[in-house]
Design a protein around this motif. Structure first.
Motif, PDB file in Angstrom:
ATOM      1  N   PHE A   1       0.667  24.855   9.387  1.00 20.46           N
ATOM      2  CA  PHE A   1       1.595  23.725   9.381  1.00 20.46           C
ATOM      3  C   PHE A   1       0.830  22.423   9.584  1.00 20.46           C
ATOM      4  N   ASN A   2      -0.038  22.385  10.568  1.00 18.46           N
ATOM      5  CA  ASN A   2      -0.811  21.167  10.830  1.00 18.46           C
ATOM      6  C   ASN A   2      -1.747  20.833   9.674  1.00 18.46           C
ATOM      7  N   ASN A   3      -2.350  21.844   9.084  1.00 21.68           N
ATOM      8  CA  ASN A   3      -3.242  21.605   7.938  1.00 21.68           C
ATOM      9  C   ASN A   3      -2.472  21.000   6.770  1.00 21.68           C
ATOM     10  N   VAL A   4      -1.302  21.555   6.484  1.00 23.51           N
ATOM     11  CA  VAL A   4      -0.491  21.052   5.376  1.00 23.51           C
ATOM     12  C   VAL A   4      -0.039  19.616   5.652  1.00 23.51           C
ATOM     13  N   MET A   5       0.377  19.334   6.876  1.00 24.71           N
ATOM     14  CA  MET A   5       0.876  18.000   7.207  1.00 24.71           C
ATOM     15  C   MET A   5      -0.206  16.926   7.084  1.00 24.71           C
ATOM     16  N   GLU A   6      -1.462  17.297   7.263  1.00 21.91           N
ATOM     17  CA  GLU A   6      -2.547  16.307   7.226  1.00 21.91           C
ATOM     18  C   GLU A   6      -3.167  16.169   5.843  1.00 21.91           C
ATOM     19  N   ARG A   7      -2.732  16.961   4.894  1.00 21.25           N
ATOM     20  CA  ARG A   7      -3.238  16.840   3.531  1.00 21.25           C
ATOM     21  C   ARG A   7      -2.496  15.758   2.776  1.00 21.25           C
ATOM     22  N   THR A   8      -2.998  15.424   1.589  1.00 18.05           N
ATOM     23  CA  THR A   8      -2.338  14.421   0.745  1.00 18.05           C
ATOM     24  C   THR A   8      -1.682  15.054  -0.470  1.00 18.05           C
ATOM     25  N   TRP A   9      -1.529  16.370  -0.489  1.00  9.53           N
ATOM     26  CA  TRP A   9      -0.905  17.046  -1.613  1.00  9.53           C
ATOM     27  C   TRP A   9      -0.075  18.232  -1.119  1.00  9.53           C
ATOM     28  N   ALA A  10       0.868  18.650  -1.949  1.00 12.55           N
ATOM     29  CA  ALA A  10       1.682  19.820  -1.644  1.00 12.55           C
ATOM     30  C   ALA A  10       2.325  20.328  -2.928  1.00 12.55           C
ATOM     31  N   HIS A  11       2.804  21.570  -2.897  1.00 13.59           N
ATOM     32  CA  HIS A  11       3.560  22.135  -4.012  1.00 13.59           C
ATOM     33  C   HIS A  11       5.030  21.850  -3.739  1.00 13.59           C
ATOM     34  N   MET A  12       5.598  20.915  -4.466  1.00 11.18           N
ATOM     35  CA  MET A  12       6.916  20.364  -4.147  1.00 11.18           C
ATOM     36  C   MET A  12       8.034  20.930  -5.030  1.00 11.18           C
ATOM     37  N   PHE A  13       9.214  20.349  -4.867  1.00  8.78           N
ATOM     38  CA  PHE A  13      10.416  20.568  -5.687  1.00  8.78           C
ATOM     39  C   PHE A  13      11.193  21.842  -5.349  1.00  8.78           C
TER      40      PHE A  13
END
Length: 270
Positions: free
Chosen positions: A163-175
């Motif tokens: 969770f913390n790693n994802v929150m600090e990134r600048t990208w995600a798999h959305m929609f």
């Protein structure tokens, strides 16, 4: 070689069903892999599509859960080996170019990827100057993401690192778009809807406007990567295409406004 490749293609015959979440009449692909699904159908005028208010469902929560009422319905009511979700104006496609309708994935396109990968997700959406956490906080209420983190920490502590790693990134798999093998979808949906239901119990949204009231649809977009990475689930990324023209100047302006001039939304409490 060409004959062999054709033979292999014909041998693939997976049980795949992709729901198309919609709330209005719209063009739908004619490939039988797709099932148009009227999300939020409970109490609404019938559109002639399958409604998400049959069987085990949360259709009445559509104003807050968005397309997730469709995902929940598919999870609980479809028996396909692979289940997916796309939107009436947003599909997995073979190319960004050319005629949009012709580019939309067909059953064989899904099959050729699913025999190699148990999960399909959209290509990464990059925010460049924003982390996923800061983007959410500038767009919505920061306290809701904080509450989600608290719930995950309490109920699913092994997911905290991801969770913390994802929150600090600048990208995600959305929609909230995906295709998953049935056993993986079972695990993901049990985890996702447990978290969201707990956040729902602890959050007062009575003062939210209709846009912010879609809170659980927004939060879930950030949780898919957390689940995939904690469980080391392999996946393939697929191009996603919006079926209508988009005003990128307007979208860019909204993005910058949220980041630099809309900070109040991040801390607003009433």
């Amino acid at each position: 070689m060409r004959i062999e490749s054709i033979h292999i293609r014909r041998e693939i015959d997976l049980d795949v069903k992709i729901i198309v979440a919609t709330h209005k009449k719209y063009w739908m692909p004619d490939d039988k892999v797709y099932l148009p699904l009227h999300v939020g159908h409970a109490g609404k005028e019938d559109l002639g599509y399958q409604g998400d208010d049959t069987g085990d469902n949360i259709s009445q929560k559509n104003a807050n859960y968005c397309e997730l009422t469709g995902l929940y319905w598919a999870w609980k009511n479809l028996a396909a080996e692979y289940i997916g979700l796309c939107h009436y104006r947003r599909y997995f496609v073979k190319t960004r170019w050319g005629k949009a309708k012709e580019a939309v994935f067909k059953k064989r396109d899904f099959e050729e990827l699913l025999v190699q990968h148990p999960v399909l997700v959209p290509r990464k959406r990059c925010y460049y100057i924003e982390t996923i956490r800061s983007h959410y906080n500038h767009s919505h209420y920061a306290k809701d993401l904080d509450m989600t983190e608290m719930v995950i920490t309490e109920l699913y502590s092994k997911y905290v690192v991801s969770f913390n790693n994802v929150m600090e990134r600048t990208w995600a798999h959305m929609f909230n778009m995906l295709v998953m093998r049935r056993d993986l979808l079972d695990g993901y949906c049990r985890w996702l809807f447990h978290i969201l239901s707990e956040v729902e119990c602890r959050t007062d949204i009575s003062h939210y406007d209709p846009v912010e009231a879609r809170i659980y649809g927004y939060l879930s977009e950030l949780l898919l990567d957390v689940w995939l990475e904690t469980n080391n689930i392999p996946y393939a990324e697929v191009q996603v295409r919006f079926m209508e023209r988009q005003n990128w100047v307007k979208k860019g302006g909204i993005f910058l406004k949220r980041k630099f001039w809309n900070g109040k939304r991040a801390t607003k409490e009433t």
